[in-house]
Design a protein around this motif. Structure first.
Motif, mmCIF file in Angstrom:
data_model
loop_
_atom_site.group_PDB
_atom_site.id
_atom_site.type_symbol
_atom_site.label_atom_id
_atom_site.label_comp_id
_atom_site.label_asym_id
_atom_site.label_seq_id
_atom_site.Cartn_x
_atom_site.Cartn_y
_atom_site.Cartn_z
ATOM 1 N N VAL A 1 0.844 -0.811 -0.013
ATOM 2 C CA VAL A 1 -0.276 -0.289 -0.002
ATOM 3 C C VAL A 1 1.007 1.345 -0.172
ATOM 4 O O VAL A 1 1.872 1.164 0.729
ATOM 5 C CB VAL A 1 -0.817 -0.079 1.583
ATOM 6 C CG1 VAL A 1 -2.226 0.811 1.328
ATOM 7 C CG2 VAL A 1 -1.694 -1.182 1.446
ATOM 8 N N ALA A 2 0.303 2.459 -0.568
ATOM 9 C CA ALA A 2 1.015 4.188 -1.392
ATOM 10 C C ALA A 2 0.150 4.507 -0.961
ATOM 11 O O ALA A 2 -0.066 4.638 -0.989
ATOM 12 C CB ALA A 2 2.381 3.463 -1.628
ATOM 13 N N ALA A 3 1.132 5.857 -0.636
ATOM 14 C CA ALA A 3 -0.223 7.056 -1.080
ATOM 15 C C ALA A 3 0.016 7.381 -2.310
ATOM 16 O O ALA A 3 0.984 7.053 -3.319
ATOM 17 C CB ALA A 3 1.108 7.945 -0.424
ATOM 18 N N LEU A 4 -0.419 8.094 -2.924
ATOM 19 C CA LEU A 4 -0.398 7.898 -4.668
ATOM 20 C C LEU A 4 0.633 9.364 -5.519
ATOM 21 O O LEU A 4 0.759 10.008 -3.819
ATOM 22 C CB LEU A 4 -2.125 9.592 -4.835
ATOM 23 C CG LEU A 4 -3.397 8.851 -4.227
ATOM 24 C CD1 LEU A 4 -4.097 9.871 -5.149
ATOM 25 C CD2 LEU A 4 -3.566 7.495 -5.249
ATOM 26 N N GLY A 5 1.019 9.039 -6.178
ATOM 27 C CA GLY A 5 2.453 9.190 -6.759
ATOM 28 C C GLY A 5 3.891 9.089 -6.408
ATOM 29 O O GLY A 5 5.079 9.113 -5.979
ATOM 30 N N ALA B 1 8.395 3.642 0.149
ATOM 31 C CA ALA B 1 7.422 4.894 0.205
ATOM 32 C C ALA B 1 6.153 3.661 0.391
ATOM 33 O O ALA B 1 4.821 4.015 0.363
ATOM 34 C CB ALA B 1 7.083 5.320 -1.040
ATOM 35 N N TRP B 2 6.127 2.398 0.273
ATOM 36 C CA TRP B 2 5.372 1.165 0.407
ATOM 37 C C TRP B 2 4.905 0.502 1.065
ATOM 38 O O TRP B 2 6.476 0.151 2.296
ATOM 39 C CB TRP B 2 5.254 -0.055 -1.122
ATOM 40 C CG TRP B 2 5.634 0.739 -2.767
ATOM 41 C CD1 TRP B 2 6.003 1.514 -3.705
ATOM 42 C CD2 TRP B 2 3.921 0.863 -3.332
ATOM 43 N NE1 TRP B 2 5.932 2.057 -4.470
ATOM 44 C CE2 TRP B 2 4.531 2.094 -4.624
ATOM 45 C CE3 TRP B 2 2.911 -0.273 -3.015
ATOM 46 C CZ2 TRP B 2 3.381 1.132 -5.576
ATOM 47 C CZ3 TRP B 2 1.503 0.471 -4.204
ATOM 48 C CH2 TRP B 2 2.692 1.005 -5.216
ATOM 49 N N SER B 3 4.178 0.096 1.834
ATOM 50 C CA SER B 3 3.947 -0.885 2.585
ATOM 51 C C SER B 3 3.308 -1.741 2.599
ATOM 52 O O SER B 3 2.860 -2.205 2.125
ATOM 53 C CB SER B 3 2.918 0.230 4.139
ATOM 54 O OG SER B 3 4.225 1.106 4.099
ATOM 55 N N LEU B 4 3.444 -2.953 3.301
ATOM 56 C CA LEU B 4 3.112 -4.137 3.649
ATOM 57 C C LEU B 4 1.610 -4.993 4.465
ATOM 58 O O LEU B 4 1.504 -3.964 5.529
ATOM 59 C CB LEU B 4 3.558 -5.768 4.311
ATOM 60 C CG LEU B 4 5.146 -5.735 3.594
ATOM 61 C CD1 LEU B 4 6.156 -6.780 3.834
ATOM 62 C CD2 LEU B 4 4.537 -6.935 1.692
ATOM 63 N N ALA B 5 0.784 -4.626 4.103
ATOM 64 C CA ALA B 5 -0.313 -5.038 4.753
ATOM 65 C C ALA B 5 -1.097 -6.040 5.575
ATOM 66 O O ALA B 5 -1.764 -5.906 6.096
ATOM 67 C CB ALA B 5 -1.352 -4.792 3.701
#
Length: 159
Positions: A19-23, A37-41
C-alpha cells in the motif's frame, strides 16, 4: 505432452500486498524492490488467495438477418479481492480510513496505490496500480475464539 508445459502453471507459495500514497514510485519491473514509500498490508489469507475480477455491461449488435457484427462494452470494472488477517497500522488505515485509536468514523475509502505480488520459487508476478484504488470491506468482519479475525476486502481499480 508435446504442447503442454507444466512450468507455465503456478501454485503460489507466497504473496504480499503493498500500500502506498498516491504518486509513490512504481518499481520498474518485478525484479525491482518496492521503495520505502510502500508498506506491507500484513499476512494475506492463503486459502482465499487474491482474486482479480473484470466485469462490463456488454451489448451485442446484429445485422438484419441476425449475424453478430459488433459488441459494445461500457461500465467496465476491475477489482481485486483479498483477505488480510493482521490488525496493524496499514490494514487499519485501509479498513477504517480517517478513524483513530478507539474511535471509528463513517467510512469514506481513501484513494491509495496498491501492489499485488505473488511468488512461486523464483517466479514473481506483480500487478501495481498506476492511478489509484479504493478499498472496501467485502462482507462481515467476524471476531471469534477459534479462527483468526479475517478482513475480506475488495479493491476497485481506477484506470
Amino acid at each position: 505432452m508435446a504442447n503442454n508445459d507444466p512450468t507455465n502453471t503456478a501454485l503460489y507459495d507466497n504473496a504480499d500486498i503493498y500500500v502506498a500514497a498516491l504518486g509513490s514510485p512504481i518499481p520498474a519491473d518485478a525484479a525491482t524492490a518496492f521503495s520505502g514509500a510502500w508498506s506491507l498490508a500484513g499476512i494475506v489469507d492463503g486459502d482465499t488467495g487474491i482474486a482479480l475480477a473484470h466485469s462490463a455491461d456488454k451489448s451485442n449488435h446484429h445485422t438484419w438477418n441476425g449475424l453478430l457484427y459488433k459488441v459494445g462494452r461500457k461500465n467496465e470494472l476491475m477489482q481485486f479481492k483479498f483477505t488480510v488477517v493482521e490488525d496493524n497500522a496499514v490494514t487499519r488505515a485501509i479498513i477504517w480510513p480517517g478513524s483513530g485509536a478507539g474511535v471509528i468514523v463513517r467510512r469514506s475509502p481513501a484513494n491509495i496505490m496498491l501492489g499485488f505480488e505473488t511468488r512461486e520459487g523464483g517466479k514473481v508476478k506483480r500487478y501495481v496500480t498506476t492511478q489509484y484504488a479504493q478499498v472496501d470491506v467485502d462482507g462481515d468482519i467476524t471476531m471469534g475464539n477459534s479462527d483468526p479475525t479475517k478482513y475480506s476486502l475488495v479493491a476497485t481499480i481506477f484506470p
